[in-house]
Design an enzyme around this catalytic site. Sequence first.
Site, PDB file in Angstrom:
ATOM      1  CE  LYS A   5      40.384  38.938  66.784  1.00 40.46           C
ATOM      2  NZ  LYS A   5      39.625  37.691  66.581  1.00 40.46           N
TER       3      LYS A   5
ATOM      4  NE  ARG B 262      40.866  33.933  68.521  1.00 41.33           N
ATOM      5  CZ  ARG B 262      39.826  33.142  68.211  1.00 41.33           C
ATOM      6  NH1 ARG B 262      39.190  33.290  67.074  1.00 41.33           N
ATOM      7  NH2 ARG B 262      39.447  32.212  69.049  1.00 41.33           N
TER       8      ARG B 262
ATOM      9  N   GLY C 241      37.664  37.996  58.311  1.00 40.25           N
ATOM     10  CA  GLY C 241      38.048  36.902  57.427  1.00 40.25           C
ATOM     11  C   GLY C 241      39.313  37.149  56.641  1.00 40.25           C
TER      12      GLY C 241
ATOM     13  CG  MET D 156      44.024  40.103  59.305  1.00 35.79           C
ATOM     14  SD  MET D 156      45.274  40.507  58.066  1.00 35.79           S
ATOM     15  CE  MET D 156      46.740  40.135  59.017  1.00 35.79           C
TER      16      MET D 156
ATOM     17  NE  ARG E 259      33.689  42.102  64.580  1.00 39.25           N
ATOM     18  CZ  ARG E 259      34.179  41.262  63.685  1.00 39.25           C
ATOM     19  NH1 ARG E 259      35.448  41.308  63.367  1.00 39.25           N
ATOM     20  NH2 ARG E 259      33.414  40.368  63.104  1.00 39.25           N
TER      21      ARG E 259
ATOM     22  CG  HIS F 143      33.025  35.762  53.733  1.00 40.32           C
ATOM     23  ND1 HIS F 143      32.816  36.074  52.404  1.00 40.32           N
ATOM     24  CD2 HIS F 143      34.149  36.418  54.113  1.00 40.32           C
ATOM     25  CE1 HIS F 143      33.780  36.862  52.005  1.00 40.32           C
ATOM     26  NE2 HIS F 143      34.606  37.093  53.026  1.00 40.32           N
TER      27      HIS F 143
ATOM     28  NE  ARG G  67      26.700  68.560  34.117  1.00 37.77           N
ATOM     29  CZ  ARG G  67      26.439  67.940  35.265  1.00 37.77           C
ATOM     30  NH1 ARG G  67      25.180  67.649  35.576  1.00 37.77           N
ATOM     31  NH2 ARG G  67      27.410  67.613  36.084  1.00 37.77           N
TER      32      ARG G  67
ATOM     33  CB  SER H 198      29.977  77.206  40.816  1.00 44.73           C
ATOM     34  OG  SER H 198      29.671  75.870  41.111  1.00 44.73           O
TER      35      SER H 198
ATOM     36  N   GLY I 283      34.225  73.973  39.540  1.00 41.89           N
ATOM     37  CA  GLY I 283      33.976  72.814  38.695  1.00 41.89           C
ATOM     38  C   GLY I 283      35.149  71.870  38.903  1.00 41.89           C
ATOM     39  CB  THR I 284      36.132  69.841  41.810  1.00 42.09           C
ATOM     40  OG1 THR I 284      34.833  69.288  42.015  1.00 42.09           O
ATOM     41  CG2 THR I 284      36.343  70.999  42.754  1.00 42.09           C
ATOM     42  CG  ASN I 285      33.510  66.725  37.619  1.00 40.14           C
ATOM     43  OD1 ASN I 285      33.736  66.360  38.762  1.00 40.14           O
ATOM     44  ND2 ASN I 285      32.327  66.608  37.050  1.00 40.14           N
TER      45      ASN I 285
ATOM     46  CB  CYS J 171      28.629  72.620  40.553  1.00 37.32           C
ATOM     47  SG  CYS J 171      29.678  73.357  39.307  1.00 37.32           S
TER      48      CYS J 171
ATOM     49  CE1 TYR K 231      26.463  75.925  45.164  1.00 35.87           C
ATOM     50  CE2 TYR K 231      26.764  78.158  45.990  1.00 35.87           C
ATOM     51  CZ  TYR K 231      26.703  77.266  44.934  1.00 35.87           C
ATOM     52  OH  TYR K 231      26.894  77.709  43.654  1.00 35.87           O
TER      53      TYR K 231
END
Lengths: 928, 928
Positions: free
Chosen positions: A30, A99, A108, A110, A342, A460, A566, A766, A768-770, A833, A853
Amino acid sequence: MAKSKTKYVYFFGDGKAEGDTKMKALLGGKGANLAEMSSIGLPVPPGFTISTEACEAFQKAQKWPTGLADQVDKHLKRLENATGKTFGSGPEPLLVSVRSGAAVSMPGMMDTVLNLGLNDETRDAMIELTGNERFVWDAYRRFMQMFGDVVLGMEHEHFEEALQKVKDKHGAKLDTDLDVDGLKQVVAEYEKVYKRQKQTFPQNVKDQLRKSVDAVFGSWNNPRAIRYRELNDIRGLKGTAVNVQTMVFGNMGDDSGTGVAFTRDPSTGKNTFYGEFLMNAQGEDVVAGIRTPEPIADLRKHNRKVYKELREIRGKLEDHYRDMQDFEFTIERGTLYMLQTRTGKRTAVAAVKIAADMMKEGLIDEKESVLRLDPRQVDQLLHPWFDQDAEGKAQQVGKGLPASPGAATGRIVFNADDAEKQADDGKQVILCRIETSPEDIGGMHAAEGILTTRGGMTSHAAVVARGMGKCCVAGCGELTIDYKAKTLSADGKTFKEGEWISLNGTSGVVYAGKIDTVEPKLTGPFAELMKLSDKYRTLGVRTNADTPHDVDVAVRFGAEGIGLCRTEHMFFEGDRIVSMRKMILADDEDGRRKALAEIEPRQRDDFIGIFKALKGRPATIRLLDPPLHEFVPHDSEGQKQMAEAMGISVKKVRQKVDSLHEFNPMLGHRGCRLGIAYPEITAMQARAIVEAAYEVRGAKAEIMIPLVGNVKELAHQKRIVEQVIEEVKAANKGKKAPPIKIGTMIEVPRGAVTADAIAAEAEFFSFGTNDLTQMGCGFSRDDAGKFLKQYVEEGIYDADPFQSLDRDGVGELVRIAVEKGRSANKALKLGICGEHGGDPSSIAFCHEVGLDYVSCSPYRVPVARLAAAQAVIRHGDASKAARKSKKSSSKSATKTKKRSRKAGSKKSARKSAKKSAKKLSRKRSKKR
Amino acid sequence: MAKSKTKYVYFFGDGKAEGDTKMKALLGGKGANLAEMSSIGLPVPPGFTISTEACEAFQKAQKWPTGLADQVDKHLKRLENATGKTFGSGPEPLLVSVRSGAAVSMPGMMDTVLNLGLNDETRDAMIELTGNERFVWDAYRRFMQMFGDVVLGMEHEHFEEALQKVKDKHGAKLDTDLDVDGLKQVVAEYEKVYKRQKQTFPQNVKDQLRKSVDAVFGSWNNPRAIRYRELNDIRGLKGTAVNVQTMVFGNMGDDSGTGVAFTRDPSTGKNTFYGEFLMNAQGEDVVAGIRTPEPIADLRKHNRKVYKELREIRGKLEDHYRDMQDFEFTIERGTLYMLQTRTGKRTAVAAVKIAADMMKEGLIDEKESVLRLDPRQVDQLLHPWFDQDAEGKAQQVGKGLPASPGAATGRIVFNADDAEKQADDGKQVILCRIETSPEDIGGMHAAEGILTTRGGMTSHAAVVARGMGKCCVAGCGELTIDYKAKTLSADGKTFKEGEWISLNGTSGVVYAGKIDTVEPKLTGPFAELMKLSDKYRTLGVRTNADTPHDVDVAVRFGAEGIGLCRTEHMFFEGDRIVSMRKMILADDEDGRRKALAEIEPRQRDDFIGIFKALKGRPATIRLLDPPLHEFVPHDSEGQKQMAEAMGISVKKVRQKVDSLHEFNPMLGHRGCRLGIAYPEITAMQARAIVEAAYEVRGAKAEIMIPLVGNVKELAHQKRIVEQVIEEVKAANKGKKAPPIKIGTMIEVPRGAVTADAIAAEAEFFSFGTNDLTQMGCGFSRDDAGKFLKQYVEEGIYDADPFQSLDRDGVGELVRIAVEKGRSANKALKLGICGEHGGDPSSIAFCHEVGLDYVSCSPYRVPVARLAAAQAVIRHGDASKAARKSKKSSSKSATKTKKRSRKAGSKKSARKSAKKSAKKLSRKRSKKR
């Protein structure tokens, strides 16, 4: 003590300003924009901004930093000079608003104090000055109330009670029905409230200001603000700035007013002037949704000149900011003032259209256009819509404002807590409120959609829902909500809590019951944006898909292949589970082979279907991964049935089930460990894949061995697959052999740190980040809910590492694996993946670290395409840089980032960027 | 095809040889030592060795490699020249033995063929030559039997039946009772056996040789050999060599004989000549234990000259090999021949004494002395012995040979399978056999001790038991075993399977019943060796101990502090569990604080006890680690009791227990995650520790936060601990503050790869390699049994990674953490507290990677001291090198190793090494 030299206060007004729009971190959004608007000659009431640094210093010391008080005094003087008014005295008293304004918009959240500077003395001077006694007394009582509530933390009920008491006495229905006497009585009652609460209303206006600034500072850490930042993942800010600005009044009579407008339609993105206003009202009245405002076009009727001025300002703002703006204005006795501007929040549909249009208009170039859509919003464009037939037949029960587009169906709940609880239980709910307030944020987040019976397009509910990309119908006055009875009534029909309703946020219509939905399509400006993304991105985008239907959806969304197919469901479906259980129960390899032989032709058919749907695109197929106990029934009824189906005793079934029990199944007998224990499973699956690949012209199979932590595991399984390939080749003499690659998941930390050894045997990795997150962090996904929430709340992790890839930790494992893997095998293909493949921040990481990828669920494919393009535009083509890097140092985290920023984007991207830059002239048409 | 130039065959004999003792990898232990003995002038019958490379080539191609046949022919010629005999013809036929011999001694594992070269023609020539028709026919029938059994794979029962048939016919009890006619009939019967089995006994002696060599090659991969290598962790060998050697006969009459001897007592290590012999016997007869041999000293009575010659050879061997030798000899008609020598297996007691004595005698230097004891043997020195009182009162039921020292008590089993099964069930068993054979290895391994009723000190049971460090009483003829009835009888008393007996392997006495044991003490030469180890090692050695008693034991064994004090039992003991459960059930922090307050004084007392026992040594104390569900009862009976004790409903207890359930507790709510959820637990434990440290003079506390994966977890817990330290300090004004460090376990892979960040907050790291292995490899220790066995068998892992640290994978994580940790905090102290801290190979790794100390269970402390010293002697002081290294590359695995080898040992070690080298002259006394 030496005086601090830090500049904490920045002046704006009269066509000049000490700040500008780039100083958002310091002045808040602001404040920075008030300065900017002032600089470009828009009519901004003068004022000054206290910086976020001051707020930060205040949070630390719980007092104003050295020098701030002096600077505020100096700027008050300057403000007095600029306005010709005096603060706290004189014939023209200076009244100001105080303000909050953080670097990131938090609507809404602050607190605000208006009319500051009023005391007994200035009140009387104001009456003298304006000749409007009622207005001044109203301003005075409003200030008393706001100061008591916001600054002194008194419960607002006390003030409301006092007000109601006077209203009742005077037979007034609305606040505006009170006359001067009534308002004087209100002030007297408010004074009693202060007394009862043992508080003092300060007559000293500097006290007023100081306490108000403290309150704004303090509101930075109120629970609502914290919750909002949490929900919106807002981090790293110093605090809020405080804007002290000369008051202008929209409630000085019928020649005054206030409004909110957007330079384009924030809902559809159409290039039309869009907004609302209320005459004789304060700004808060529009946002609060107490009176329903008029559309902006009607302002013409009230004041042609001001309307024309506003339209010009609209043009100036877009030309200057080169983005859609959301601004607030006030008309004080016929004079227009700008109070805020804004970047406007918008629906995904609007974001896409505005980005496309502004590019065509020459306001922005291709790259900016691609950056304009938040990938997190893409979901909105892909969420199902109501089936048109079903919607046509549905019973309409009301029509409100189309506040946030999309479709939602769910069970009625009447408060935010219930919404959160029921959503936690897996229920779809629609949050129905008369109007919403910041306290409802959590419930709005949990709900499928939001319905309010009061408030406008900028109420709101509407603003927040659009921000969330949540369907919302606002101000549906035909409906009545009874919180106590927990009912929603419309024209005689009453809905109870738990009953289904449906909302069309695009049309504003509310329906009874549940309505079926249909798939969205990729067309129009969104399709163009996707094409543009594809032009820039260097990361491939594949999909996680197990069926031809999934493949169809994903390919329609632009998937370039399957990154994870899978195969576990291929052991479950229909009567295959019987064969699978036979295999599990078999005592020897022979028995297992017989049972697997029953499954093989079905799996081959599955793969044929998938290869056909892919039409020549590659498919990474993961061999059986879950532990065997997932294939047997664990309840006694199921075990009985299994025993009957198999013709064996229940006892034997139970014994087998018990023998398969594991204490930590995540770390148990699964993945390639199964294929090593039972090579015949691997052989069967490999055969089904390879035979299917021979059947389908153009099929490209990539066989993926799961859960490899040790190169010897991969080598073991690879031998089996290669033998099958040879056998099938021999049986298909003369036929052209389909291309088949063999690779592995990297999901065990050991696999990551020994990736050089593994890469020597693998054609692709690949990530497997889980599971890599589970093992790397030591978090069981099924159990971590117990503490991860607290961990994110306390900032131990920036985000849930299962949702957004933990760059420092799990990311470091990925980085190590990429470097080691490529060092050993330059041709190694790298992908991801895990579910992170659909998360924009994680996709950016994948790009930076140099993967080839990402793969994600079909509906996330467009998200990934966009995020991948944005990563290139923001960081350059890091993948190339990373791949070229020959140094393999575990410390390369920061290096990679730096490198990627320096690295140029790929040829085509660079070329087109030049073209766009040339086109980038302000040739925007003036016809608006 | 071009002829291979590889030399496969190596000649020895007549005081010369093409090989020597350093060529063990190529010629096997036996071949290399035959060559060596020949070179130094010992009377070795000439022969040649076919190399292990030939075996390897054979295993691959399943045929002889090119060139081997030619080389064998050439060496046969050379052998004929050397002996003046001819192979397969002539008046003096050349007979040879064909024996296996791998680089590592594998007693009884590989097959042997004797008397090769006999056929109808040479048989007659031999009768002519020796004039001993019976001897020649006996040799012939033995050769037929051995060739059929070993080379052609015919069941030996067929031959035994045939032999028995003839013996029965002739009324012969023993084989030796058969006369020439009888033996001729045996040969005739054997010919029938060959015919019935459709096999041919080759008359062509080259065929005999070729097939025998093939059989020896093949025996490398027979199941017994594979199992032996597995059990003894023998890896990386190419195969077995084959020794073809001129036959000499110990069974040519009473002037002939054969024996086995050790240059020192392999049981006690005493410097006395030790051995056994049998006159008129073949070598196999001694080892097989069929006739009980005479002690070596009695050889004097038979042939004074040969005995004197043997004593001289004993001296020559020790001077030459500088280690205790185990050798075989044969006397043929009064002439002594050496058939084998090798480094003698010995008990740990003997190993220590021999190492100490040889150092004093100047045969070896200090370093060699330290290297002479295999750390895996140290256990033997520390195992409990019988309580002398209890042993005095116990009922003696027999006395055999003290074949392998120590004490064992267990339940009687009569075969190896039962021993393995019952041991798997957790039972202590004593394997009781008439005699043992290679098939019994598994059972011997599983048993607490071994008892045989037949055989001498060099019988299979005795040799193998000593190798295993297992208590053994051999040849206890007073006892009778009935395998069918499953009884062991002695003088009227009968023991059934499952009854308890006890063995004293040092005295040879067998007792009825179970006998209590006492702790061993560190004295004599073992204590000296430990002192010497301390002189060389640079790694600190601490212990894992939770009680003052553990500390006492460990300190006696040389522990320098506690590396891991687990505190979980401090929540369990006595009625603390009631308080702990109250805490778990409490609804709020207040309730938890109250419950914890009950536990706190008890924990403080625990720590006081531990600090006192440590006498100023440091203690690393780990805060609560296990998940809370380990503290609640999971059975309904226990839950009922808990409900009663707590005065609440069973339902509430069950609900709480259910709510604590986790799918993967390993990755669940434990470690510092508990302390973060319930900071009051951390505060309570910290208070108990810090207050205890104030109580005990010299206490040094190191507070360890478990399961840290993210530096912010550590920072969170550290803040709490630091606050407690401040509070306790304030309450102890004027008292000297005890030194308290705060550090963390590195056991989560994420912790390892972000160790630089963590090190900035930590004063020490302790690698929890148990959990690091679980998470790094993705193996649940509780479940991995299902597949890890197969993994080790198939060579996917070299060893069970929970027993021996997985250097490539988990070790890489440790390496990364060490480098990153030290890069961020040079003062960081690094240790290991997983169970790997007591494993010699893992200790060597810890040294190489540059840790400061290892911590292990009290009984492993001496093992660790020795292993740490050996690591310095073998690899140099790597820890210094690693610490100095500033490059932090994840590829440093090999670099570290190279560096450490180059790096010099520490100053004192280098100094003393020089001294020892000077002393190292052959000043050994000749008085033996």
